[in-house]
Design an enzyme around this catalytic site. Structure first.
Site, PDB file in Angstrom:
ATOM      1  N   HIS A 113       0.861  -1.185   0.000  1.00  0.00           N
ATOM      2  CA  HIS A 113       0.000   0.000   0.000  1.00  0.00           C
ATOM      3  C   HIS A 113       0.896   1.233   0.000  1.00  0.00           C
ATOM      4  CE1 HIS A 113      -2.837   2.988   1.654  1.00  0.00           C
ATOM      5  NE2 HIS A 113      -3.813   2.188   1.258  1.00  0.00           N
ATOM      6  N   ASP A 130       2.782  -4.331   7.802  1.00  0.00           N
ATOM      7  CA  ASP A 130       1.536  -3.585   7.639  1.00  0.00           C
ATOM      8  C   ASP A 130       0.392  -4.579   7.782  1.00  0.00           C
ATOM      9  OD1 ASP A 130      -0.731  -2.254   6.807  1.00  0.00           O
ATOM     10  OD2 ASP A 130       0.006  -1.797   4.792  1.00  0.00           O
ATOM     11  N   GLN A 159      -4.954  -5.078   6.867  1.00  0.00           N
ATOM     12  CA  GLN A 159      -5.957  -5.971   6.269  1.00  0.00           C
ATOM     13  C   GLN A 159      -6.008  -7.342   6.931  1.00  0.00           C
ATOM     14  OE1 GLN A 159      -8.117  -5.074   3.937  1.00  0.00           O
ATOM     15  NE2 GLN A 159      -7.268  -3.027   3.617  1.00  0.00           N
ATOM     16  N   LYS A 199     -10.617  -0.855   9.906  1.00  0.00           N
ATOM     17  CA  LYS A 199     -10.574  -2.095   9.128  1.00  0.00           C
ATOM     18  C   LYS A 199     -11.082  -3.281   9.952  1.00  0.00           C
ATOM     19  CE  LYS A 199      -7.939  -0.049   5.881  1.00  0.00           C
ATOM     20  NZ  LYS A 199      -8.406   0.308   4.540  1.00  0.00           N
ATOM     21  N   CYS A 255      -4.715   2.499  -3.862  1.00  0.00           N
ATOM     22  CA  CYS A 255      -3.466   2.960  -3.246  1.00  0.00           C
ATOM     23  C   CYS A 255      -2.340   1.950  -3.421  1.00  0.00           C
ATOM     24  CB  CYS A 255      -3.664   3.298  -1.767  1.00  0.00           C
ATOM     25  SG  CYS A 255      -4.664   4.765  -1.493  1.00  0.00           S
TER      26      CYS A 255
END
Length: 413
Positions: A130, A207, A210, A233, A371
């Site tokens: 991302h 990261d 998600q 999220k 993104c």
């Protein structure tokens, strides 16, 4: 307090009842909300905790001796502990409240990165990152005359681990890797990646924006040095997130924002910084957001990750089968063990046109580059349409998506 778990009866079968927005209509059609990778919806339990703070004990934290301030402080710190438990960090002081995963990764760049990255150094990320895990490091590399190295991915969206291992050099200072791709649904083997990197003395930032709503995350098992995620999220509020950092790493990092609550004492001659986690939380925090995010973590755990995973994989399999049957539709990202995300293109129809027509049919999806522009360039695409599913979605909503796509074909063919 507001984060105490209520409604223990909630299960994967009846969780949809906890999300009021799912019963509304859009353009006269039942809402089929399939944009969960952008933001999931909030259950009433999270909304109640959020409102409870504002209606019963709205006050600033950590500084007050009055009852409301003490209650607000207790609720926020209870949320921190809930989030610590949620990702299995060792201590609550390893959980830093941020405004989201983007802010968390920028914190690592501004603090750890500026202290440790110099001219000629290398930062290693992947093609599927991302922008939040690309742009901060590109900014730092440009500032320090360092290099950004990129791990390739296959046409199916699978990370090239052999290339990754060969790319780590004696100049590599950090590996930044996405746990689950927001565009492809690819689940990266972050534990293996961390082991390889640590074997060569390189720290790892993951990261996890998600991941945390779809699977059990154990930062100790992964072994990573930093893990970033966002509340919105994982069925929580917007404007709130956390950075997990190993205590040993965080203690060596300087704060990069100055102000209240991150200090022990201030004079015009000397500033003494506060202990963890507060030295990274300058100013009045997003108190209600933190409480809401903590409550969202409790909500997820009350249902259970096994049930969530099984249900979302059922939805993914059904959606993959139904969408694959549409003539001219091509699914982008076919890695095994995907999360419940399907990006696709439809011959001769721009994704923005698809999204507009789907909206008129009550179907909410995401269109664009998500993104992840470098990934789109790698795949030879400008944009895709993305349907992303959560535990509360249904097969009927997928049928609604498929029917709406047939209307798209009627219009454009």
């Amino acid at each position: 307090m507001s984060t105490v778990l209520k409604d223990q009866h909630t299960t994967i079968q009846n969780c949809r009842e906890d999300f009021p927005v799912l019963s509304r209509k859009v353009h006269g059609k039942p809402l089929a909300y399939l944009d969960n990778a952008a933001s999931s919806q909030m259950p009433r339990q999270v909304q109640d905790a959020y409102r409870d703070y504002h209606s019963r004990y709205h006050a600033n934290v950590h500084r007050g001796v009055h009852l409301l301030s003490q209650e607000a402080t207790d609720a926020m710190e209870q949320a921190r502990e809930s989030l610590r438990s949620h990702i299995n960090a060792r201590e609550s002081k390893e959980i830093i409240f941020t405004s989201g995963a983007t802010d968390a990764m920028n914190l690592v760049m501004q603090s750890w990165g500026r202290k440790n990255i110099g001219e000629g150094d290398e930062i290693l990320i992947s093609t599927m990152e991302h922008h939040s895990n690309i742009v901060p490091w590109k900014m730092l590399c440009d500032d320090r005359n360092a290099s950004l190295k990129v791990i390739p991915v296959s046409d199916d969206g699978i990370l090239d681990l052999d290339a990754f291992e060969s790319m780590i050099s004696d100049r590599t200072r950090l590996v930044g890797i996405v746990h689950v791709s927001n565009t492809l649904g690819t689940v990266n083997p972050v534990e293996k990646i961390t082991k390889i990197a640590h074997g060569k003395g390189v720290p790892v930032l993951v990261d996890g924006a998600q991941a945390v709503s779809h699977m059990q995350v154990d930062v100790q098992k992964i072994g990573c040095d930093f893990y970033a995620t966002s509340g919105h999220k994982m069925y929580g509020p917007t404007g709130i997130g956390i950075l997990y950092g190993r205590k040993e790493m965080l203690e060596e990092m300087p704060p990069y924002r100055g102000g209240g609550d991150m200090i022990l004492s201030v004079s015009f001659d000397e500033v003494l910084f506060n202990d963890l986690p507060y030295k990274f939380e300058a100013g009045t925090p997003n108190i209600s957001g933190a409480i809401g995010m903590g409550r969202a973590a409790e909500y997820i755990r009350s249902i259970g990750y096994d049930a969530i995973y099984q249900r979302e994989q059922e939805l993914l399999a059904y959606a993959t089968s139904e969408l694959s049957a549409i003539e001219g539709l091509n699914i982008i990202g076919k890695a095994p063990g995907k999360s419940s995300v399907i990006s696709f293109v439809l011959d001769s129809v721009h994704p923005h046109d698809i999204g507009t027509i789907l909206d008129l049919e009550g179907v909410a999806v995401r269109t664009g580059h998500h993104c992840t522009q470098p990934l789109m360039e790698r795949l030879g695409l400008v944009a895709t349409t993305r349907a992303s599913m959560a535990m509360y979605n249904t097969e009927e909503e997928i049928d609604q998506l498929v029917a709406a796509l047939h209307k798209v074909l009627e219009i454009f063919r």
